[in-house]
Design an enzyme around this catalytic site. Structure first.
Site: not given
Ligand code: GLN
Length: 569
Positions: A417, A546, A548
């Site tokens: 990001c 993102h 993750e």
């Protein structure tokens, strides 16, 4: 006599209230409820325990729908400062929520929705909206039955909608807090209405071990349990959390004070590897006792990746991983580690498959920016660098300096990001020669707005239902043939989640490409860049998303796998 006088609970409820807290067609007993509370203090690991229990029940083939209750009056976590509250987790549907929902997704290998998350603010907003629409028909609205009723209704709707075998509720906060007292009252009522065999209470308590005494003390746990029972809740199972294994005599005391047979009192002491906990719970026989209490049986579990064999393999891999690598996270909230929880988890998921264990070095971007530490000193001994998401001006030049250092020194880089946006700024300045390049988030007046809020997007976002101006939730990215990104994901089009306002300005795509950046993933509908990479680098990949948020132990994020692989070398 039964509490319902032979009538269905829904009928009974309709007689007395203008509002039924049983959704139409609801059948008691179809879904079981497990309620997890914590006493003595916060931070006893309720979230970790709930996640582990969710994994365990799932491995037994049961469909588990978790819910987190948060007592605070915010509507959701979107307005919470990660400095105070830890990471804001984003769901596929764009809900911004507490990081516990991230734990649930990782525990269950399934996406959560807004229905898995309930704050005090959401309940009260729902009630006041209903009141304004006249739906309570002139009644005075009270904590009991209305507030508690809406909470029960929320759980029953979730049970129905998700066809859950088990709704697993984690009550945030500690027993005795004013903030969660109405949630606990609602759960007391739930057990009364649904019946004993359909609702089980698990209380996590903490057994203190004061250093000055060198022995365990159960008094605080006793007081906590008493407080819970004063609220009308009799726990079925007690988990004694502690730093070290507690002796039987302590469990006996807890058992007698808590009215809970000793075989339902368990001890879970601190584990270095939390992924072992589902297996530890199984070995302790907690699953079997819960099944007895709830009259529940395991189901066949054939199709899911989440099964005992795969989980045991994963735990085994962690134990055998011996290549240690150090990864720097250059961020701004580095003294609240929970701000980057999903990133840490993603590294933990990816590394064992490559035989590695990851040590994290937290680097405060503002320290580089303010010259407290040189970028060389901060990064010279690391195997890879991540610049995570972030907002605002502070620390930005420190992050850019770190990115320049890793790009020039061929150190593996993963940008997430803001980490992608700033990589583009760095590249524009130092490779494309656009000296004034910046994001308008930091410098609104820059003559080279390489990261900008693009007008058409602003319009669209303002018209959309989302309300805010952030791009939230999952968006598709079309990946470029032969790119590193595509090789890692192994697919043409992938979904990753977003939470940001600014974008790589399409006016600059060409100059970046001419200077060697590969725009390796595009959200085609709006020509927005989702992934970039540098082909002549050990590993330099960054994404506007993102990544993750979608990593899970048994299916780690491909991007993190690629990055960790490069860090191992
Ligand atoms: N501040 C940037 C934006 O709003 C990046 C946000 C983020 O990293 N999540 O676009």
């Amino acid at each position: 006599m039964s509490p319902t006088d032979g009538k269905t609970l829904a009928e009974k409820s309709l007689e007395h209230e203008f509002h039924s807290f049983f959704p139409p067609g609801y059948q008691s007993g179809k879904t079981k409820f497990i309620i997890v509370t914590g006493s003595v203090m916060s931070g006893v690991g309720k979230g970790t325990f709930t996640g582990a229990l969710a994994t365990l029940l799932s491995c037994h083939g049961l469909k588990v729908s978790p819910v987190k209750f948060d007592g605070y009056l915010n509507y959701d976590a979107g307005t919470l400062n990660p400095y105070r509250h830890g990471e804001v987790f984003v769901l596929e549907d764009g809900t911004e929520c507490d990081l516990d929902l991230g734990s649930y997704e990782r525990a269950l290998h399934r996406n959560m929705t807004k229905d898995n998350y309930l704050t005090g603010g959401k309940i009260f907003k729902m009630i006041l909206d209903k009141e304004r629409r006249g739906e309570y028909l002139g009644r005075d609205i009270q904590f009991i039955p209305h507030v508690t009723g809406e909470i029960k209704n929320f759980l029953r709707e979730l049970a129905q909608k998700t066809n859950a075998d088990v709704v697993l509720v984690e009550v945030g906060g500690t027993i005795g807090d004013l903030e969660n007292s109405y949630f606990i009252e609602a759960m007391r009522e739930l057990r009364y209405e649904e019946g004993k065999n359909n609702v089980a209470f698990i209380n996590l308590t903490y057994i203190i071990e004061p250093g000055s005494l060198g022995e365990f003390k159960s008094k605080a746990a006793q007081i906590g349990l008493r407080q819970l029972m004063m609220l009308g809740v009799q726990p079925d199972i007690i988990i004694c959390r502690s730093q070290n294994p507690v002796p039987e005599s302590i469990k006996e005391k807890v058992s007698i004070f808590g009215n809970v047979p000793i075989n339902h009192v368990y001890n879970i002491y601190d584990f270095s590897n939390i992924y072992e906990i589902p297996l530890v719970l199984r070995d302790l026989g907690l699953d079997k006792e819960l099944f007895k209490i709830l009259n529940l049986s395991p189901k066949e579990n054939k199709d899911s990746v989440l099964n005992f064999e795969n989980w045991e393999n994963f735990v085994e891999k962690i134990k055998n991983a011996n290549k240690e690598i150090t990864i720097a996270i250059v961020g701004k909230y580095t003294n609240v580690r929970d701000s980057y929880l999903s990133i840490v988890k993603s590294l933990e998921h990816a590394a064992p498959y490559l035989g590695a264990r990851v040590k994290i070095k937290w680097v405060e971007a503002t320290d580089i920016e303010d010259g407290k530490i040189s970028v060389e000193d901060a990064l010279k001994d690391v195997n890879g660098v991540i610049v995570p998401g972030g907002f605002g001006k502070r620390g930005v030049e420190g992050k850019i300096a770190a990115i320049k250092y890793v790009r020039e020194n061929n150190i593996p880089y993963l940008g997430l990001c803001y980490g992608m946006q700033l990589a583009v700024v760095e590249f524009a300045r130092n490779v494309c020669g656009l000296k004034t390049a910046h994001t308008t988030e930091v410098n609104p007046g820059t003559d080279c707005p390489i990261i900008d809020i693009i007008p058409e997007q602003k319009d669209k976002l303002e018209k959309s239902e989302i309300g805010g101006t952030m791009r939230l939730g999952a968006y598709p990215a079309k990946l470029k043939e032969d790119s590193i990104t595509k090789k890692l994901y192994g697919k043409d089009v992938i979904l990753e989640r977003h939470r940001h306002r600014w974008e790589l300005n399409p006016k600059f795509h060409k100059i970046l490409e001419e200077n060697g950046i590969v725009l390796s993933g595009i959200y085609e509908e709006r020509n927005l860049v989702e992934f970039i990479e540098l082909p002549n680098h050990k590993f330099f990949v960054a994404t506007q998303a993102h990544a993750e948020f979608t990593s899970r132990p048994l299916s780690p994020s491909p991007l993190f796998v690629g990055f960790v692989q490069a860090c191992i070398g």
